[in-house]
Write an enzyme that holds these catalytic residues in place. Structure first.
Site, PDB file in Angstrom:
ATOM      1  N   SER A  46       3.398  -9.205   8.508  1.00  0.00           N
ATOM      2  CA  SER A  46       2.405  -8.828   9.521  1.00  0.00           C
ATOM      3  C   SER A  46       2.262  -7.309   9.530  1.00  0.00           C
ATOM      4  O   SER A  46       3.222  -6.591   9.829  1.00  0.00           O
ATOM      5  CB  SER A  46       2.838  -9.313  10.905  1.00  0.00           C
ATOM      6  OG  SER A  46       2.167  -8.571  11.890  1.00  0.00           O
ATOM      7  N   GLY A  98      -7.474 -14.970  25.296  1.00  0.00           N
ATOM      8  CA  GLY A  98      -8.389 -16.104  25.367  1.00  0.00           C
ATOM      9  C   GLY A  98      -9.309 -16.175  24.164  1.00  0.00           C
ATOM     10  O   GLY A  98     -10.305 -16.903  24.174  1.00  0.00           O
ATOM     11  N   SER A 101      -6.320 -16.250  18.904  1.00  0.00           N
ATOM     12  CA  SER A 101      -5.803 -15.631  17.680  1.00  0.00           C
ATOM     13  C   SER A 101      -4.966 -16.625  16.887  1.00  0.00           C
ATOM     14  O   SER A 101      -4.942 -16.583  15.650  1.00  0.00           O
ATOM     15  CB  SER A 101      -4.970 -14.397  18.026  1.00  0.00           C
ATOM     16  OG  SER A 101      -3.970 -14.747  18.944  1.00  0.00           O
ATOM     17  N   GLU A 134      -0.727 -26.834  14.879  1.00  0.00           N
ATOM     18  CA  GLU A 134      -0.484 -26.436  16.269  1.00  0.00           C
ATOM     19  C   GLU A 134       0.203 -27.564  17.047  1.00  0.00           C
ATOM     20  O   GLU A 134       1.150 -27.344  17.802  1.00  0.00           O
ATOM     21  CB  GLU A 134      -1.834 -26.080  16.924  1.00  0.00           C
ATOM     22  CG  GLU A 134      -1.766 -25.662  18.358  1.00  0.00           C
ATOM     23  CD  GLU A 134      -1.700 -24.144  18.535  1.00  0.00           C
ATOM     24  OE1 GLU A 134      -2.250 -23.420  17.685  1.00  0.00           O
ATOM     25  OE2 GLU A 134      -1.103 -23.708  19.524  1.00  0.00           O
ATOM     26  N   ASP A 146     -10.842 -24.818  19.122  1.00  0.00           N
ATOM     27  CA  ASP A 146     -10.581 -23.460  18.626  1.00  0.00           C
ATOM     28  C   ASP A 146     -10.680 -23.404  17.104  1.00  0.00           C
ATOM     29  O   ASP A 146     -11.327 -22.526  16.529  1.00  0.00           O
ATOM     30  CB  ASP A 146      -9.191 -22.989  19.070  1.00  0.00           C
ATOM     31  CG  ASP A 146      -8.990 -23.105  20.563  1.00  0.00           C
ATOM     32  OD1 ASP A 146      -9.999 -23.273  21.268  1.00  0.00           O
ATOM     33  OD2 ASP A 146      -7.840 -23.035  21.019  1.00  0.00           O
TER      34      ASP A 146
HETATM   35  C1  GLA Z   1      -6.643 -24.148  24.531  1.00  0.00           C
HETATM   36  C2  GLA Z   1      -6.670 -25.239  23.453  1.00  0.00           C
HETATM   37  C3  GLA Z   1      -8.055 -25.834  23.285  1.00  0.00           C
HETATM   38  C4  GLA Z   1      -8.630 -26.250  24.629  1.00  0.00           C
HETATM   39  C5  GLA Z   1      -8.485 -25.150  25.659  1.00  0.00           C
HETATM   40  C6  GLA Z   1      -8.886 -25.605  27.038  1.00  0.00           C
HETATM   41  O1  GLA Z   1      -7.391 -23.044  24.110  1.00  0.00           O
HETATM   42  O2  GLA Z   1      -6.212 -24.710  22.227  1.00  0.00           O
HETATM   43  O3  GLA Z   1      -8.010 -26.903  22.386  1.00  0.00           O
HETATM   44  O4  GLA Z   1      -8.053 -27.440  25.080  1.00  0.00           O
HETATM   45  O5  GLA Z   1      -7.155 -24.656  25.738  1.00  0.00           O
HETATM   46  O6  GLA Z   1     -10.223 -25.909  27.058  1.00  0.00           O
END
Ligand code: GLA
Length: 351
Positions: A46, A98, A101, A134, A146
């Site tokens: 990193s 939010g 990353s 994940e 995401d």
């Molecule tokens: C996190 C999770 C997503 C989603 C949001 C809430 O970011 O990684 O998959 O569930 O929370 O909307």
């Protein structure tokens, strides 16, 4: 070879993606970049942390490296043969704001490895491998939003995604006299991933109580058969899905005032019904409500800290920044961070 992957922000549709619902994210122009090359040992480095980790076995390190090791774990489990590589990581995506990353890192790793080794894994599989890393390796039972947004993002567009069918539609996002930015509360409460998994269990309990297989089969009428926490959780999911559809429509007719109003409604629901906000993000949203240049705001992502997405008149960020910083510091002894957001394309190979 170098791969570049954007983070994402979700305009609306929070905690709906693991409930077969709708989401409306866009990929943002903040990126994770990975450089891949053959090596005699498996190394990940990193640049941001100036830290190098040697992977001798596939096990958790409880660090940033797990998002990459998790991808290797999933790909190996699926039968791909991955030789030792050196992977160098460089990122401009702030952690915990939010902007996801971690998902960007997973997508960069799986797409990068696939392209580097000429595995030609289709993009939708890249999304699934990344998510599995994940869930099965890192241990957060996240939805698919995401990883999907980091992979399929498109400049000047948001993605309307139906997480039940994985059908999606690009919605033009021309902000004109408006802007979208995120305010990072700079707090991450310890319980965020355990509470996240708890919300999933509560939603599963809703389905069990109603004898339904998918949240998509749950109607507003069914709410009468629920009470207490399960009623609150289910009501949020149903109403949030409606809000996503309304925001989609509003964007199509450039009704940004309506989008803003729905963002505030979403926050209220995440605070009171889904109970995933916290004092700090509530404070930021309440502050913004009093501000004329702001059309709407809400917490984003899993909750319990993290970021607040804001839709405002162009220039509103500059106007509120210093004052909010001061007031927030007075109350929480922390300084919030501000990031302007532009749309971006999804994952790509850059050289
Ligand atoms: C996190 C999770 C997503 C989603 C949001 C809430 O970011 O990684 O998959 O569930 O929370 O909307």
């Amino acid at each position: 070879m170098k791969v570049k992957t954007p983070g994402r922000i979700n305009i609306i549709g929070e905690h709906t993606d693991y409930n077969d619902g709708y989401v409306l994210p866009f990929a943002v122009s903040k990126f994770v970049e990975l450089k891949l090359e053959y090596s005699d040992k498996f190394l990940i480095y990193s640049k941001n942390l100036n830290e190098i980790i040697e992977i001798n076995e596939i096990k958790k390190t409880n660090s940033w490296a797990d998002y990459i090791i998790g991808v290797i774990y999933v790909m190996t489990k699926k039968g791909y043969d991955i030789p030792p590589l050196r992977i160098d990581l460089d990122s401009t995506i702030p952690i915990g704001a939010g902007l996801s990353s971690s998902a960007a890192l997973e997508v960069a790793a799986s797409y990068g490895i696939s392209e580097f080794l000429n595995l030609n894994i289709p993009k939708i599989e890249i999304v699934k491998i990344s998510r599995e890393a994940e869930v099965d390796f890192v241990g957060v039972r996240c939805g698919i939003m995401d990883q999907f947004a980091s992979t399929f993002g498109k400049k000047d567009h948001a993605i309307f995604l139906d997480t039940l069918t994985l059908k999606y539609e690009y919605i033009p996002l021309k902000l004109r006299e408006y802007e979208i930015f995120v305010i990072d509360s700079n707090v991450k409460h310890e319980l965020s991933s355990s509470e996240y998994n708890k919300r999933r269990e509560e939603c599963e309990a809703v389905l069990k109580t109603l004898h339904k297989k998918s949240f998509r089969q749950v109607s507003f009428d069914d709410l009468r058969k629920l009470d207490g926490i399960l009623l609150k959780r289910a009501k949020h999911v149903l109403e949030e899905n409606e809000r996503v559809l309304k925001v989609k429509k509003s964007l199509e007719i450039n009704d940004f005032k309506m989008v803003g109003k729905l963002l505030y409604e979403s926050h209220q629901s995440l605070r009171d019904l889904y109970e995933v906000s916290c004092e700090e993000t509530d404070y930021i949203v309440d502050y913004l409500r009093e501000n004329e240049g702001v059309l709407g705001a809400r917490m984003v992502g899993g909750g319990f800290g993290g970021g607040v997405i804001v839709l405002g008149n162009r220039g509103s960020l500059e106007k509120i920044k210093e004052d909010l910083k001061e007031k927030y510091y007075e109350k929480f002894s922390k300084i919030p961070e501000f990031y302007s957001l532009e749309t971006s394309d999804g994952v790509s190979i850059i050289l």
